[in-house]
Design an enzyme around this catalytic site. Structure first.
Site, PDB file in Angstrom:
ATOM      1  N   SER A 139       8.729 -25.811  -5.111  1.00 16.65           N
ATOM      2  CA  SER A 139       8.402 -26.100  -3.720  1.00 16.65           C
ATOM      3  C   SER A 139       6.898 -26.322  -3.603  1.00 16.65           C
ATOM      4  O   SER A 139       6.122 -25.829  -4.434  1.00 16.65           O
ATOM      5  CB  SER A 139       8.814 -24.918  -2.826  1.00 16.65           C
ATOM      6  OG  SER A 139       8.305 -25.067  -1.516  1.00 16.65           O
ATOM      7  N   TYR A 151       8.436 -15.718  -0.139  1.00 19.68           N
ATOM      8  CA  TYR A 151       9.047 -16.949  -0.649  1.00 19.68           C
ATOM      9  C   TYR A 151       8.044 -17.719  -1.491  1.00 19.68           C
ATOM     10  O   TYR A 151       8.348 -18.194  -2.597  1.00 19.68           O
ATOM     11  CB  TYR A 151       9.552 -17.803   0.508  1.00 19.68           C
ATOM     12  CG  TYR A 151      10.085 -19.150   0.083  1.00 19.68           C
ATOM     13  CD1 TYR A 151      11.361 -19.269  -0.450  1.00 19.68           C
ATOM     14  CD2 TYR A 151       9.306 -20.306   0.222  1.00 19.68           C
ATOM     15  CE1 TYR A 151      11.855 -20.510  -0.852  1.00 19.68           C
ATOM     16  CE2 TYR A 151       9.791 -21.539  -0.172  1.00 19.68           C
ATOM     17  CZ  TYR A 151      11.066 -21.637  -0.701  1.00 19.68           C
ATOM     18  OH  TYR A 151      11.545 -22.865  -1.100  1.00 19.68           O
TER      19      TYR A 151
END
Length: 254
Positions: A139, A151
Site C-alpha cells: 500500500s 495499518y
C-alpha cells in the site's frame, strides 16, 4: 499451463487479478476465507480454490502442500490478502490505544506474516517454475507513515520485506514485485463515504485498474509500482522530509 496462486482471491483486488490472469490464459488457484465467494469465482474463471486463513502458519503449510501436490510448479504467487485498519463493524480508524489488542495481532498476522508464510510454503513451487514471480500487494501507506499507524506499520513491514527480497531472489530466478495502491474501493476496504473528503474520494480507483497494473508489472518485470503512479511523490516526500510530512498529516487530522 501457467499456475498462479492468488491470496485474498475471493473479492476486491484479488478477484480482479484472478479474472485478468484467467483472460490471459493463466490457471488460478484462489485462496481466501470465504468459501462461497471462492467457489463462485473459481467456477466462473475455470480455476481452483483453497479455503485458508493466511495468518495461520500451519493452515498455510497445509494449503500449500495440497496445491503443490496438484501443481508442483507455481509460476506466480500473489500475496494480496489483507485487512483494513478498521475494526470489523467500525467505520472509523481508531488510535492504537483504543484498538483491541487481538485485532492488532490479527492485522500483523494477515497483512505481514501472511505473505511471509505463503512465500516460505510456496518456494518449492516457485523454484520449480523458474523464472517465476512473487507479487506483494502492499500500500502507499507502506511508504508514508499514515496515522493512526497500525495499518501503516503492517504495510511498512511488507514493503521492507518485499524490497529486501527483490535484492536477492531475482538472482535465483524468482522476480519480486512490490505493488503500492492508493485508495481502492473494495468490499474489505470501503473508501467512498468514509474518507471524509470529496477530494480524497475523487482519488479512489477500482480494483480492476490495480489488477491491470499488476499484470503489466509482471509482464515487464517492474520491481515496484504505485497505483496510480503519482503516489510515488508522497512516498519520496516521506523519505526526504519526514518531519514535513508528519506536520501535514497532523494538520489534516486537526
Amino acid at each position: 499451463m501457467q499456475v498462479a496462486v492468488v491470496t485474498g482471491g475471493s473479492s476486491g483486488i484479488g478477484a480482479a487479478l484472478a479474472r485478468h490472469l484467467a483472460e490471459k490464459g493463466w490457471h488460478c488457484v484462489l485462496v481466501a476465507r470465504n468459501e462461497d465467494r471462492l467457489r463462485a469465482l473459481a467456477d466462473d474463471i475455470g480455476g481452483e480454490y483453497e479455503v485458508c486463513d493466511v495468518g495461520d502458519r500451519q493452515a498455510v503449510d497445509r494449503m500449500a502442500a495440497a496445491v503443490l501436490e496438484r501443481h508442483p510448479a507455481v509460476k506466480l504467487l500473489a500475496n494480496n490478502a489483507g485487512l483494513s485498519g478498521r475494526t470489523p463493524g467500525d467505520r472509523r480508524r481508531r488510535g492504537f490505544i483504543d484498538t483491541d489488542p487481538e485485532w492488532i495481532e490479527e492485522l500483523f498476522r494477515v497483512n505481514f506474516l501472511g505473505a511471509v508464510w505463503c512465500l516460505r510454503a510456496f518456494m518449492p513451487g516457485l523454484e520449480a517454475a523458474r523464472p517465476s514471480h512473487v507479487v506483494n500487494v502492499a500500500s502507499v501507506a507502506g511508504t508514508v507513515a499514515v496515522p493512526p499507524g497500525l495499518y501503516s506499520a503492517t504495510k511498512h513491514a511488507l514493503v521492507a520485506f518485499s524490497r529486501s527480497l527483490a535484492a536477492y531472489l531475482p538472482a535465483q530466478g524468482i522476480h519480486v514485485h512490490t505493488v503500492n495502491p492508493g485508495f481502492v474501493e473494495t468490499p474489505g476496504f470501503p473508501q467512498r463515504g468514509v474518507l471524509g473528503s470529496r477530494l480524497l474520494e475523487r482519488l479512489v480507483v477500482e480494483p480492476e485498474e490495480v489488477a491491470r497494473r499488476i499484470v503489466s508489472a509482471v509482464e515487464h518485470n517492474r520491481p515496484e509500482i504505485f497505483v496510480p503512479g503519482w503516489y510515488r511523490i508522497p512516498a519520496l516526500a516521506q523519505a526526504v522530509a519526514p518531519g514535513l510530512v508528519s506536520r501535514l498529516l497532523a494538520r489534516r487530522r486537526a
